[in-house]
Write a protein that holds these residues in place. Structure first.
Motif, PDB file in Angstrom:
ATOM      1  N   GLU A  57       0.853  -1.192   0.000  1.00  0.00           N
ATOM      2  CA  GLU A  57       0.000   0.000   0.000  1.00  0.00           C
ATOM      3  C   GLU A  57       0.884   1.236   0.000  1.00  0.00           C
ATOM      4  OE1 GLU A  57      -2.355  -0.103   3.540  1.00  0.00           O
ATOM      5  OE2 GLU A  57      -3.531  -1.827   2.895  1.00  0.00           O
ATOM      6  N   ILE A  58       0.442   2.244  -0.724  1.00  0.00           N
ATOM      7  CA  ILE A  58       1.091   3.559  -0.684  1.00  0.00           C
ATOM      8  C   ILE A  58      -0.011   4.566  -0.384  1.00  0.00           C
ATOM      9  CG2 ILE A  58       2.381   5.309  -1.979  1.00  0.00           C
ATOM     10  CD1 ILE A  58       3.496   2.958  -3.699  1.00  0.00           C
ATOM     11  N   ASN A  59       0.201   5.371   0.654  1.00  0.00           N
ATOM     12  CA  ASN A  59      -0.803   6.362   1.064  1.00  0.00           C
ATOM     13  C   ASN A  59      -2.152   5.690   1.329  1.00  0.00           C
ATOM     14  OD1 ASN A  59      -1.846   8.920   1.648  1.00  0.00           O
ATOM     15  ND2 ASN A  59      -2.370   9.333  -0.478  1.00  0.00           N
ATOM     16  N   LYS A  60      -2.098   4.535   1.987  1.00  0.00           N
ATOM     17  CA  LYS A  60      -3.281   3.735   2.362  1.00  0.00           C
ATOM     18  C   LYS A  60      -4.062   3.192   1.161  1.00  0.00           C
ATOM     19  CE  LYS A  60      -4.110   5.307   7.010  1.00  0.00           C
ATOM     20  NZ  LYS A  60      -3.693   6.575   7.531  1.00  0.00           N
ATOM     21  N   GLU A  61      -3.504   3.312  -0.035  1.00  0.00           N
ATOM     22  CA  GLU A  61      -4.153   2.735  -1.221  1.00  0.00           C
ATOM     23  C   GLU A  61      -3.419   1.462  -1.608  1.00  0.00           C
ATOM     24  OE1 GLU A  61      -5.384   3.987  -5.755  1.00  0.00           O
ATOM     25  OE2 GLU A  61      -5.209   5.550  -4.225  1.00  0.00           O
ATOM     26  N   GLU A  62      -4.186   0.406  -1.832  1.00  0.00           N
ATOM     27  CA  GLU A  62      -3.604  -0.896  -2.151  1.00  0.00           C
ATOM     28  C   GLU A  62      -3.235  -0.960  -3.635  1.00  0.00           C
ATOM     29  OE1 GLU A  62      -5.287  -4.670  -0.357  1.00  0.00           O
ATOM     30  OE2 GLU A  62      -5.915  -4.877  -2.445  1.00  0.00           O
ATOM     31  N   ASN A  67      -1.349 -11.717  -1.013  1.00  0.00           N
ATOM     32  CA  ASN A  67      -0.910 -12.909  -1.750  1.00  0.00           C
ATOM     33  C   ASN A  67      -0.434 -12.626  -3.171  1.00  0.00           C
ATOM     34  OD1 ASN A  67      -1.549 -14.592   0.503  1.00  0.00           O
ATOM     35  ND2 ASN A  67      -3.702 -14.438  -0.107  1.00  0.00           N
ATOM     36  N   TYR A  68      -0.100 -11.368  -3.475  1.00  0.00           N
ATOM     37  CA  TYR A  68       0.487 -11.053  -4.782  1.00  0.00           C
ATOM     38  C   TYR A  68       1.895 -11.634  -4.779  1.00  0.00           C
ATOM     39  CZ  TYR A  68       1.226  -8.451  -9.097  1.00  0.00           C
ATOM     40  OH  TYR A  68       1.446  -8.108 -10.406  1.00  0.00           O
ATOM     41  N   GLU A  69       2.165 -12.502  -5.739  1.00  0.00           N
ATOM     42  CA  GLU A  69       3.423 -13.245  -5.716  1.00  0.00           C
ATOM     43  C   GLU A  69       4.637 -12.352  -5.940  1.00  0.00           C
ATOM     44  OE1 GLU A  69       3.299 -17.313  -7.591  1.00  0.00           O
ATOM     45  OE2 GLU A  69       1.409 -16.460  -8.341  1.00  0.00           O
ATOM     46  N   TYR A  86       8.447  -2.339 -11.719  1.00  0.00           N
ATOM     47  CA  TYR A  86       7.062  -2.525 -12.114  1.00  0.00           C
ATOM     48  C   TYR A  86       6.441  -1.136 -12.201  1.00  0.00           C
ATOM     49  CZ  TYR A  86       2.282  -4.254 -12.103  1.00  0.00           C
ATOM     50  OH  TYR A  86       0.980  -4.539 -12.438  1.00  0.00           O
ATOM     51  N   ASP A  87       5.937  -0.791 -13.358  1.00  0.00           N
ATOM     52  CA  ASP A  87       5.456   0.569 -13.627  1.00  0.00           C
ATOM     53  C   ASP A  87       4.100   0.809 -12.981  1.00  0.00           C
ATOM     54  OD1 ASP A  87       4.916   3.067 -14.638  1.00  0.00           O
ATOM     55  OD2 ASP A  87       4.948   2.463 -16.741  1.00  0.00           O
ATOM     56  N   LEU A  88       4.047   1.789 -12.084  1.00  0.00           N
ATOM     57  CA  LEU A  88       2.788   2.179 -11.437  1.00  0.00           C
ATOM     58  C   LEU A  88       2.172   3.406 -12.094  1.00  0.00           C
ATOM     59  CD1 LEU A  88       3.849   1.872  -7.675  1.00  0.00           C
ATOM     60  CD2 LEU A  88       2.436   0.278  -8.978  1.00  0.00           C
ATOM     61  N   GLY A  89       2.838   3.913 -13.133  1.00  0.00           N
ATOM     62  CA  GLY A  89       2.420   5.189 -13.692  1.00  0.00           C
ATOM     63  C   GLY A  89       3.107   6.279 -12.891  1.00  0.00           C
ATOM     64  N   SER A  90       2.416   7.330 -12.588  1.00  0.00           N
ATOM     65  CA  SER A  90       2.971   8.414 -11.764  1.00  0.00           C
ATOM     66  C   SER A  90       1.985   8.691 -10.641  1.00  0.00           C
ATOM     67  CB  SER A  90       3.176   9.674 -12.609  1.00  0.00           C
ATOM     68  OG  SER A  90       4.138   9.428 -13.602  1.00  0.00           O
ATOM     69  N   ILE A  91       2.184   8.016  -9.519  1.00  0.00           N
ATOM     70  CA  ILE A  91       1.219   8.162  -8.428  1.00  0.00           C
ATOM     71  C   ILE A  91       1.711   9.179  -7.402  1.00  0.00           C
ATOM     72  CG2 ILE A  91       0.239   5.877  -8.755  1.00  0.00           C
ATOM     73  CD1 ILE A  91       1.797   4.954  -6.327  1.00  0.00           C
ATOM     74  N   PRO A  93       2.320  10.219  -3.772  1.00  0.00           N
ATOM     75  CA  PRO A  93       2.504   9.456  -2.541  1.00  0.00           C
ATOM     76  C   PRO A  93       1.677   9.958  -1.363  1.00  0.00           C
ATOM     77  CG  PRO A  93       4.387  10.873  -2.911  1.00  0.00           C
ATOM     78  CD  PRO A  93       3.490  11.032  -4.111  1.00  0.00           C
ATOM     79  N   GLY A  94       0.969  11.073  -1.540  1.00  0.00           N
ATOM     80  CA  GLY A  94       0.089  11.569  -0.472  1.00  0.00           C
ATOM     81  C   GLY A  94       0.838  11.771   0.825  1.00  0.00           C
ATOM     82  N   ASN A  95       0.432  11.036   1.864  1.00  0.00           N
ATOM     83  CA  ASN A  95       1.061  11.190   3.176  1.00  0.00           C
ATOM     84  C   ASN A  95       2.441  10.535   3.249  1.00  0.00           C
ATOM     85  OD1 ASN A  95       0.565   8.436   3.375  1.00  0.00           O
ATOM     86  ND2 ASN A  95      -1.025   8.621   4.930  1.00  0.00           N
ATOM     87  N   GLY A  96       2.856   9.855   2.176  1.00  0.00           N
ATOM     88  CA  GLY A  96       4.185   9.249   2.130  1.00  0.00           C
ATOM     89  C   GLY A  96       4.302   7.932   2.867  1.00  0.00           C
ATOM     90  N   SER A  97       3.178   7.396   3.312  1.00  0.00           N
ATOM     91  CA  SER A  97       3.191   6.135   4.038  1.00  0.00           C
ATOM     92  C   SER A  97       3.244   4.966   3.063  1.00  0.00           C
ATOM     93  CB  SER A  97       1.944   6.034   4.909  1.00  0.00           C
ATOM     94  OG  SER A  97       1.792   4.723   5.396  1.00  0.00           O
ATOM     95  N   VAL A  98       4.197   4.061   3.279  1.00  0.00           N
ATOM     96  CA  VAL A  98       4.344   2.853   2.469  1.00  0.00           C
ATOM     97  C   VAL A  98       4.238   1.669   3.413  1.00  0.00           C
ATOM     98  CG1 VAL A  98       5.899   1.513   0.997  1.00  0.00           C
ATOM     99  CG2 VAL A  98       5.868   4.015   0.838  1.00  0.00           C
TER     100      VAL A  98
END
Length: 129
Positions: A57-62, A67-69, A86-91, A93-98
Motif C-alpha cells: 500500500e502507498i498512502n493507504k491505497e492498495e 498474496n500477490y506473488e 514494475y510501472d505504477l504510472g505516476s502516483i 505518494p500523499g502522506n508518504g506512508s508505504v
C-alpha cells in the motif's frame, strides 16, 4: 518552477521464521512528489521467488493485493536497469506512508533460512536547488 529529480528509495524487512508474516510501514521523505514504480529484491532471491507474497500500500491505497506473488515484482539481471521497476504510472505518494505485508510460505523446493526482502521505489523528489 518546481524541478523534480529521480531518486530510488529502499526499505528492508527481515523474515526470521518460516511461514511468518511480516508487516511493516515506512515513511517516504516529505519532498518526494511522485512514485513511478516498485521492485523487490532479496539477499536470497530463491526464497523470495518461491516462498514470498505480499500486499503493498502507498498512502493507504492498495497497489498489490494480499498474496500477490513476489516473483511478479522481481527482475533478472538480463533486463536493462531502466526497465527493472514494475510501472505504477505516476502516483502521488500523499502522506508518504508505504506499507508492506509480506508472507513467507513453505513451497517444498526450498529450505528456509533467515532472509532480507528489499522493497525499492522509483520516485521523483523536489530538487532543493
Amino acid at each position: 518552477e518546481l524541478m523534480l529529480k529521480p531518486v530510488k528509495k529502499r526499505f528492508d524487512i527481515t523474515v526470521a521464521a518460516a511461514n511468518q508474516t511480516v508487516s511493516q510501514s515506512f515513511d517516504l521523505d516529505k519532498n518526494i512528489k511522485v512514485v513511478h514504480g516498485v521492485l523487490l529484491t532479496s539477499n536470497k532471491d530463491d526464497l523470495l521467488y518461491y516462498r514470498g507474497s505480499q500486499k503493498i500500500e502507498i498512502n493507504k491505497e492498495e497497489y498489490f493485493p494480499d498474496n500477490y506473488e513476489s516473483k511478479l515484482l522481481m527482475c533478472g539481471i538480463n533486463v536493462s536497469p531502466k526497465s527493472r521497476y514494475y510501472d505504477l504510472g505516476s502516483i502521488n505518494p500523499g502522506n508518504g506512508s508505504v506499507k508492506i505485508v509480506y508472507q513467507d510460505a513453505d513451497d517444498g523446493r526450498t529450505v528456509f533460512s533467515t532472509y532480507r526482502v528489499s522493497l525499492y521505489l522509483d520516485c521523483e523528489m523536489e530538487d532543493g536547488q
